[in-house]
Design an enzyme around this catalytic site. Structure first.
Site, PDB file in Angstrom:
ATOM      1  N   VAL A   1      49.979  -3.916  -6.002  1.00  0.00           N
ATOM      2  CA  VAL A   1      49.021  -2.893  -6.451  1.00  0.00           C
ATOM      3  C   VAL A   1      49.373  -1.606  -5.705  1.00  0.00           C
ATOM      4  CG1 VAL A   1      46.576  -2.378  -6.821  1.00  0.00           C
ATOM      5  CG2 VAL A   1      47.282  -4.740  -6.338  1.00  0.00           C
TER       6      VAL A   1
ATOM      7  N   TYR B   1      51.095 -11.618   7.975  1.00  0.00           N
ATOM      8  CA  TYR B   1      50.248 -11.169   6.859  1.00  0.00           C
ATOM      9  C   TYR B   1      49.966 -12.350   5.926  1.00  0.00           C
ATOM     10  CZ  TYR B   1      48.529  -8.789   2.703  1.00  0.00           C
ATOM     11  OH  TYR B   1      47.750  -8.417   1.621  1.00  0.00           O
TER      12      TYR B   1
ATOM     13  N   GLY C   1      35.846  -1.816   2.664  1.00  0.00           N
ATOM     14  CA  GLY C   1      37.106  -1.104   2.427  1.00  0.00           C
ATOM     15  C   GLY C   1      37.055  -0.295   1.148  1.00  0.00           C
TER      16      GLY C   1
ATOM     17  N   GLU D   1      47.079   2.578  -0.912  1.00  0.00           N
ATOM     18  CA  GLU D   1      47.615   3.033   0.386  1.00  0.00           C
ATOM     19  C   GLU D   1      48.206   1.860   1.175  1.00  0.00           C
ATOM     20  OE1 GLU D   1      44.530   5.271   2.368  1.00  0.00           O
ATOM     21  OE2 GLU D   1      44.421   6.700   0.711  1.00  0.00           O
ATOM     22  N   PHE D   2      48.171   0.671   0.560  1.00  0.00           N
ATOM     23  CA  PHE D   2      48.601  -0.561   1.233  1.00  0.00           C
ATOM     24  C   PHE D   2      49.995  -0.437   1.878  1.00  0.00           C
ATOM     25  CE2 PHE D   2      50.814  -4.663   1.035  1.00  0.00           C
ATOM     26  CZ  PHE D   2      49.950  -5.489   1.721  1.00  0.00           C
TER      27      PHE D   2
ATOM     28  N   GLY E   1      41.999   2.673  -2.591  1.00  0.00           N
ATOM     29  CA  GLY E   1      42.600   1.565  -3.324  1.00  0.00           C
ATOM     30  C   GLY E   1      41.660   0.682  -4.124  1.00  0.00           C
TER      31      GLY E   1
ATOM     32  N   SER F   1      45.535 -12.636  -1.944  1.00  0.00           N
ATOM     33  CA  SER F   1      46.809 -12.013  -2.346  1.00  0.00           C
ATOM     34  C   SER F   1      47.746 -13.106  -2.848  1.00  0.00           C
ATOM     35  CB  SER F   1      47.454 -11.349  -1.125  1.00  0.00           C
ATOM     36  OG  SER F   1      48.770 -10.952  -1.384  1.00  0.00           O
TER      37      SER F   1
END
Ligand code: NDP
Ligand code: 8X3
Length: 252
Positions: A186, A153, A9, A189-190, A13, A140
């Protein structure tokens, strides 16, 4: 010889910042993602601006065959991977469980859990062969506390937390470090992905606060990687100063 880090990824970001930060620390980089143009652009940037060697691998981490083929086909001299940053991931949708969309759920489960497992399954044996390595899983605050509408999530990030602890045990006898990194808010583009390109809603996520940047998280990863061989950070949470947990934020 330069060390090698593989960052999943890396097209955006936290992953992109991590690739650049590690290049600045003297690593050669294997970068992955689905957006080929971005990968190619980052590869050139790493090579020209940061004098690092870079290998770009374009694949969808949810596709087991694509992941295995990409890793199998890495040139031999790139296989001495010292650091794996399992970063690729996403949240899609923010609904109560009874309103959730199956497609959103599958995207999160397949990317955040299955994708992380596929890549780890391919890289861990290479680290074991050399009896060294460091796996960094980007979890997270959503893997520490659940919140309203976060259901699936959060569940995927709880799974990452559990996998980090399990991997730490399984890798122990090979001298391989495993670190679970848990960021709070943060700005990447999340939220644009979570809210399906509703940029106003995405922006509102960070209203009245100073969120972390990808660089802030990358600097934590750099710190964790650069500790002496006998020191392993197992778990680290990093939030903006104005954030105490996933939903407790002091906004101006
Ligand atoms: P971004 O959306 O900016 O980056 C996500 C990255 O994941 C992109 O490079 C994307 O690449 C990659 N990715 C997503 N799906 C796939 C897929 N199917 N196959 C391959 N690559 C994929 O978000 P962040 O940088 O914020 O997110 C990185 C990680 O950090 C995620 O695991 C996220 O859960 C976690 N995190 C983020 C927080 C935040 O507030 N931003 C807080 C806590 C954790 P491409 O689209 O090119 O495939
Ligand atoms: C992303 C942070 O709080 O939106 O993992 O779940 S949060």
């Amino acid at each position: 010889m330069k060390k090698i880090a593989l960052v999943t990824g890396a097209t955006s970001g936290i992953g992109k910042s991590t690739a650049i930060t590690l290049a600045c620390c003297g690593f050669n980089l294997i970068i992955t993602g689905r957006r080929k143009e971005r990968l190619d652009e980052l590869k050139s940037q790493l090579e020209i601006k940061y004098k690092s060697e870079a290998l770009a691998l374009c694949f969808d981490i949810r596709n087991r065959n694509e992941v295995c083929k990409a890793i199998e086909n890495i040139p031999q001299h790139w296989k001495n991977i010292d650091v794996l940053v399992n970063n690729a991931g996403l949240a899609v949708g923010l609904n109560h469980i009874q309103d959730g969309l199956f497609d959103d759920w599958e995207r999160m489960i397949d990317t955040n859990i299955s994708g992380l497992l596929y890549i780890t399954r391919c890289i861990a044996p290479l680290m074991i062969e050399r009896q060294q390595g460091h796996i960094i899983n980007i979890c997270s605050v959503a893997g520490k506390d659940v919140y309203e509408n976060g259901n699936v999530y959060c569940a995927t990030k709880y799974a990452v937390d559990a996998l980090s602890r399990a991997m730490r045990i399984d890798m122990l006898k090979y001298g391989i470090k495993v670190t679970n990194v848990c960021p709070g808010a943060v700005e990447t583009e999340f939220s644009i992905v979570r809210f399906k390109n509703d940029t106003d809603r995405a922006k509102a996520t960070y209203a009245g606060m100073t969120p972390l940047t990808g660089d802030d998280v990358a600097n934590v990863i750099k710190f964790v990687i650069n500790l002496p061989p006998h020191v392993c950070i197992n778990d680290i949470t990093v939030t903006p100063t104005s954030q105490a947990s996933a939903l407790i934020i002091n906004r101006n």
